[in-house]
Design an enzyme around this catalytic site. Structure first.
Site, short mmCIF file in Angstrom:
data_model
loop_
_atom_site.label_atom_id
_atom_site.label_comp_id
_atom_site.label_asym_id
_atom_site.label_seq_id
_atom_site.Cartn_x
_atom_site.Cartn_y
_atom_site.Cartn_z
N GLU A 179 10.31 50.97 -4.22
CA GLU A 179 9.60 52.26 -4.20
C GLU A 179 10.11 53.08 -3.04
O GLU A 179 10.25 52.57 -1.93
CB GLU A 179 8.09 52.08 -3.97
CG GLU A 179 7.26 51.68 -5.13
CD GLU A 179 5.78 51.62 -4.75
OE1 GLU A 179 5.32 52.48 -3.97
OE2 GLU A 179 5.09 50.70 -5.20
N GLU A 210 0.33 62.10 -10.79
CA GLU A 210 -0.79 61.33 -11.36
C GLU A 210 -2.10 61.86 -10.80
O GLU A 210 -2.43 61.63 -9.64
CB GLU A 210 -0.62 59.85 -11.04
CG GLU A 210 0.65 59.24 -11.65
CD GLU A 210 0.89 57.82 -11.19
OE1 GLU A 210 0.10 56.93 -11.59
OE2 GLU A 210 1.85 57.59 -10.41
N LYS A 227 -5.02 59.51 -9.05
CA LYS A 227 -4.78 58.63 -7.90
C LYS A 227 -5.73 58.99 -6.76
O LYS A 227 -5.92 60.18 -6.45
CB LYS A 227 -3.33 58.75 -7.43
CG LYS A 227 -2.32 58.08 -8.35
CD LYS A 227 -1.03 57.75 -7.62
CE LYS A 227 -1.24 56.60 -6.66
NZ LYS A 227 0.01 56.18 -6.01
N GLU A 260 -0.85 61.90 -2.57
CA GLU A 260 -0.75 60.74 -3.45
C GLU A 260 -0.65 61.15 -4.92
O GLU A 260 -0.11 60.41 -5.75
CB GLU A 260 -1.95 59.82 -3.26
CG GLU A 260 -1.98 59.09 -1.94
CD GLU A 260 -0.89 58.03 -1.82
OE1 GLU A 260 -0.35 57.61 -2.85
OE2 GLU A 260 -0.58 57.63 -0.68
#
Length: 384
Positions: A268, A322, A325, A331
């Site tokens: 990641e 997203e 999240k 985030e």
């Protein structure tokens, strides 16, 4: 003006074409670019549509899933995209039992392989950083038991077993030559884990995020921009970017335990395109800069000061923004694409032919708008 518009959009494709050629020419799986396909959102397209988009319209060749959802595994069947699946952290203690591991492989892997190109199973994510004693002591036994189950199913030659770590596993990281693992975890967890990875020819996987370690003073260093750099007096090596420093700190820690021969995979890394006002560099331009420079760097073959002349298998976080999240604003904005699959910014992920077609379509639309508003369209067109 039409020619100017075409020229403007064509120039934007040069970086993408160059990156596409670089990704194509780098040999082996190590230099490939993957994405983390997170699904903490209520507005994402169906998995089959996503798999088709990645295969046909992007240079992405690897995908990491955060579970082993059969719907997603079926979606990637016959796409040739290499898929990594994850055993959730809460299942790690159960995975230490052979019957559970065999049933897990039977339920989640065997029905999909080889139609879906499953290449790796990750046992949890950043387990050591959870500080959960049960999960930590179960981690290596779970990996060993899962490997035994894969061997029994004759899948061990096709599928690797590993687990990703945050850089919180390091007690020292600066300068990079002083990198070492946290005391206690080094000999009791990480040494047997590294032995397992060596025995099974699997990589050590880490989640380096320069974004979370940078300040206004180190932003250029984090974004691969020209900067003053960092000199490691122990090795007399010079660092021009933070990612290299982070990777070499991990390498130094592995070397201390005698495992500098293992490959390192970036499981990641990424940069958000939006965040809170107090955060540094949270905008689309900085995100495009980091991820674009990242892709070129890890596929270039330059390597790092302590690991020269190598490429790194790298997974960008994340495929989509997203919206569900938790945590700070950033985030929810690490995505390369919006839920409608349009790029948040252009870094060459979309294949050049697709990007060029989109640019021409947009240029044509703009020209039609101009001509429709001009009092004498034919005369205007003749002048362009």
């Amino acid at each position: 003006m039409f020619k100017q518009i075409i020229a403007m959009f064509s120039s934007r494709s040069v970086a993408g074409i160059s990156l596409f050629l670089a990704l194509t020419l780098v040999g082996g799986v190590e230099g490939t670019i993957g994405v983390n396909y997170g699904t903490l959102a209520d507005n994402l397209p169906p998995p089959r549509k996503v798999a088709k988009f990645l295969m046909e319209s992007t240079v992405v060749s690897h995908v990491r899933l955060f579970n082993a959802n059969p719907e997603f595994l079926r979606a990637f069947a016959h796409t040739s995209i290499a898929v990594t699946v994850t055993v959730p952290n809460d299942q790690i203690p159960d995975l230490t039992r052979l019957n559970f591991a065999q049933q897990w492989v039977q339920d989640y892997i065997q029905p999909h392989s080889p139609a879906t190109n499953i290449v790796r199973i990750l046992v949890g994510n950043e387990v050591i950083s959870t500080a959960n004693k049960l999960l930590i002591v179960s981690l290596v036994p779970a990996m060993q038991t899962l490997q035994t189950a894969l061997v029994a199913a004759s899948l061990d030659g096709r599928i690797q077993v590993s687990t990703p770590h945050s850089l919180g596993i390091l007690s020292n990281s600066s300068p990079p030559s002083t990198g070492k693992f946290r005391q206690g975890y080094d000999t009791h967890v990480l040494k047997p884990l590294l032995s397992f990875l060596r025995d099974t020819n699997s990589p050590f996987m880490v989640n380096p995020y320069p974004f979370f370690d940078c300040s206004p003073d180190t932003l250029d260093f984090a974004l691969f921009r020209p900067n003053a750099g960092m000199f490691d007096e122990n090795t007399e090596l010079f660092y021009t970017n933070m990612l290299d420093a982070q990777l070499d700190a991990v390498f130094s820690a592995m070397k201390l335990l005698g495992f500098d021969d293992l490959e390192i995979v970036i499981a990641e890394t990424g940069w958000p395109s939006m965040g809170d006002p107090t955060q540094v560099g949270v905008d689309a331009e900085s995100a495009a800069e980091y991820n674009g420079n990242l892709m070129r760097h890890v596929t270039s073959g330059v390597g790092t000061p302590l690991m020269p002349n190598r490429t790194f298998e790298t997974y960008i976080f994340a495929l989509f923004n997203e919206d569900l999240k938790p945590g700070p604003t950033c985030e929810r904005y690490f995505g390369l694409f919006r839920p409608d699959m349009t790029p948040v910014y252009d870094i060459g992920i979309v294949r050049p032919t697709v990007a060029a077609a989109a640019n021409i379509q947009l240029a044509t639309f703009l020209l039609e708008m101009i001509l429709s508003q001009h009092p004498n369209p034919s005369a205007y067109a003749a002048r362009t």
